[in-house]
Design a protein around this motif. Structure first.
Motif, PDB file in Angstrom:
ATOM      1  N   PHE A 118       0.865  -1.190   0.000  1.00 47.69           N
ATOM      2  CA  PHE A 118       0.000   0.000   0.000  1.00 47.69           C
ATOM      3  C   PHE A 118       0.900   1.239   0.000  1.00 47.69           C
ATOM      4  O   PHE A 118       1.797   1.377   0.842  1.00 47.69           O
ATOM      5  N   LEU A 169     -11.869   1.632   0.510  1.00 54.23           N
ATOM      6  CA  LEU A 169     -10.817   2.215  -0.324  1.00 54.23           C
ATOM      7  C   LEU A 169     -11.225   2.219  -1.791  1.00 54.23           C
ATOM      8  O   LEU A 169     -11.112   3.243  -2.486  1.00 54.23           O
ATOM      9  N   SER A 170     -11.721   1.091  -2.259  1.00 55.82           N
ATOM     10  CA  SER A 170     -12.113   0.970  -3.665  1.00 55.82           C
ATOM     11  C   SER A 170     -13.264   1.905  -4.014  1.00 55.82           C
ATOM     12  O   SER A 170     -13.235   2.591  -5.044  1.00 55.82           O
ATOM     13  N   LYS A 206     -10.635  -2.608   2.379  1.00 51.26           N
ATOM     14  CA  LYS A 206     -10.425  -2.576   0.933  1.00 51.26           C
ATOM     15  C   LYS A 206     -11.674  -2.129   0.175  1.00 51.26           C
ATOM     16  O   LYS A 206     -11.582  -1.441  -0.855  1.00 51.26           O
ATOM     17  N   GLY A 250     -12.135   5.525  -4.141  1.00 44.56           N
ATOM     18  CA  GLY A 250     -11.334   5.782  -5.333  1.00 44.56           C
ATOM     19  C   GLY A 250     -12.177   5.881  -6.591  1.00 44.56           C
ATOM     20  O   GLY A 250     -12.005   6.799  -7.404  1.00 44.56           O
ATOM     21  N   GLN A 284      -2.239   4.169  -3.849  1.00 45.53           N
ATOM     22  CA  GLN A 284      -3.588   3.755  -3.473  1.00 45.53           C
ATOM     23  C   GLN A 284      -4.382   4.917  -2.867  1.00 45.53           C
ATOM     24  O   GLN A 284      -5.600   4.945  -2.923  1.00 45.53           O
ATOM     25  N   ILE A 306      -8.252   7.452  -7.160  1.00 41.15           N
ATOM     26  CA  ILE A 306      -7.779   7.162  -5.813  1.00 41.15           C
ATOM     27  C   ILE A 306      -8.337   8.221  -4.862  1.00 41.15           C
ATOM     28  O   ILE A 306      -8.531   9.375  -5.257  1.00 41.15           O
TER      29      ILE A 306
END
Length: 410
Positions: free
Chosen positions: A229, A381-382, A378, A385, A312, A335
């Motif tokens: 990361f 985060l995805s 995750k 982004g 990321q 991101i």
């Protein structure tokens, strides 16, 4: 009021001269201003006929760049002159190949204005975002030179909308047309009698999409970031660095790339003094030593817009100072983007927060809360982004709208 305005400009000029003894930017500005009219005398076409485009600094230049390059692509013989107010714009783009003339804008004093316009003889003037120089705008109007502003954004706190802002309201009338970013700006202008206004959006979104499509391949950065990361910290200042470096030092599961806003040795040493993990400067990196590094300091210019693609999460600096730097430049890579509290003047930052792709912090604890979630979740985060990238796509297209009105044949 004009006397007071001129006195203010003259005072600023003298302050630059004084500051030049100790401040590098002021020294560059002073030297650049000394050379303006000699440069123009040597390089300007006596026939004039330039499209003159003025940008305060590098960020504003990038906003205007899609317009500049479209003009040059369709009218290769059209002469273009670009002026900058700030050394950070001029020094980086003084050799830009799409312009015929590039120099500092002479200070907005009557003699300078007339001398400059007499040399340039512009057929059209385009200002970008924030630039409202009274003497220049008045002189352009008197000479019947069509003058426009693009990607402009207005807020109720600006002087135009204050009881004592009559002089500045009057200079807005010199624009042939104002192309603004949002409906709120249009309404504010309508309330003070300025109606030649179109809402076209922000050309910066078009520019960052272009930059993404032309991003450089950076094998060393790719090698460094591919296994862990990676947080990309762009255009950072010391206050920013204190926050994210402290977090990085405590989290061995992540890597860090720092592209500071200023890369002079004193600043690099400040950054190094705060890091307690293996760090290397980009200019000293190779395939072997980069494998042992946890942090890279980008000690050269021109790479940041390509580096964001390898992270990321992005942190964009400036939010603990005068204001955040270029958030769309990072968000275009889909991101999440983190930045400091001074973002209220930046429409894209506020909207990105609402959408869920941007995060504002005011202290280390805020940064920890956001980063912990992005680092450990995750799915979050995805989603953040994807939201950031979609926001950029949804807001693109301003350049085409402006070009269609200014140059219908393009």
């Amino acid at each position: 009021m004009n006397i007071l305005y001129n006195f203010g400009i003259y005072t600023y000029k003298q302050l630059v001269n004084i500051a030049s003894f100790r401040n590098l930017k002021a020294r560059k500005m002073k030297q650049g201003h000394k050379e303006i009219f000699h440069y123009l005398a040597q390089n300007a076409d006596p026939e004039g006929g330039y499209i003159w485009i003025h940008a305060s600094s590098l960020g504003e230049f990038e906003q205007g760049r899609p317009i500049i390059e479209a003009i040059k692509a369709h009218y290769p013989e059209q002469k273009i002159a670009i002026t900058f107010f700030s050394p950070s714009g001029y020094e980086v783009r003084k050799n830009y190949s799409k312009a015929d003339l590039i120099c500092y804008l002479p200070f907005d004093l009557p003699n300078n204005v007339n001398r400059f316009l007499n040399i340039l003889k512009p057929k059209q003037a385009i200002f970008i975002k924030y630039e409202f120089w009274g003497n220049y705008l008045n002189a352009l109007a008197k000479r019947n030179i069509p003058t426009y502003i693009i990607s402009a954004i207005f807020r109720p706190s600006q002087i135009f909308f204050r009881p004592y802002g009559g002089y500045f309201r009057k200079i807005l009338q010199n624009f042939e047309h104002l192309y603004v970013q949002d409906e709120n700006s249009k309404k504010l202008l309508k309330d003070i009698g300025i109606t030649k206004v179109s809402v076209t959006g922000d050309t910066r979104f078009d520019r960052v999409l272009e930059i993404r499509s032309q991003a450089k391949e950076l094998p060393l950065i790719e090698q460094f970031s591919k296994e862990k990361f990676t947080l990309i910290a762009g255009s950072s200042w010391p206050k920013d660095e204190e926050i994210f470096i402290d977090y990085f030092n405590r989290h061995p599961e992540m890597k860090l790339i720092i592209a500071p806003h200023e890369i002079h040795e004193e600043h690099i040493q400040f950054i190094l003094s705060r890091l307690n993990r293996t760090t290397i400067r980009y200019t000293q990196a190779d395939e072997k030593n980069i494998q042992k590094a946890d942090c890279i300091i980008i000690d050269c210019f021109g790479l940041l817009s390509s580096i964001y693609r390898y992270g990321q999460v992005a942190y964009v600096g400036g939010g603990f100072g005068a204001g955040i730097h270029n958030v769309p430049e990072a968000a275009v890579y889909s991101i999440p983007v983190i930045f400091g509290p001074n973002h209220k003047k930046f429409k894209e930052a506020k909207e990105l927060i609402i959408a869920g792709g941007g995060f504002s912090i005011s202290k280390s604890e805020d940064f920890k809360l956001v980063m912990d979630r992005l680092l450990k979740n995750k799915e979050f985060l995805s989603k953040a982004g994807i939201t950031a990238g979609q926001y950029i796509q949804n807001n693109s297209g301003a350049s085409k709208k402006i070009l269609k009105e200014l140059y219908p044949e393009i």
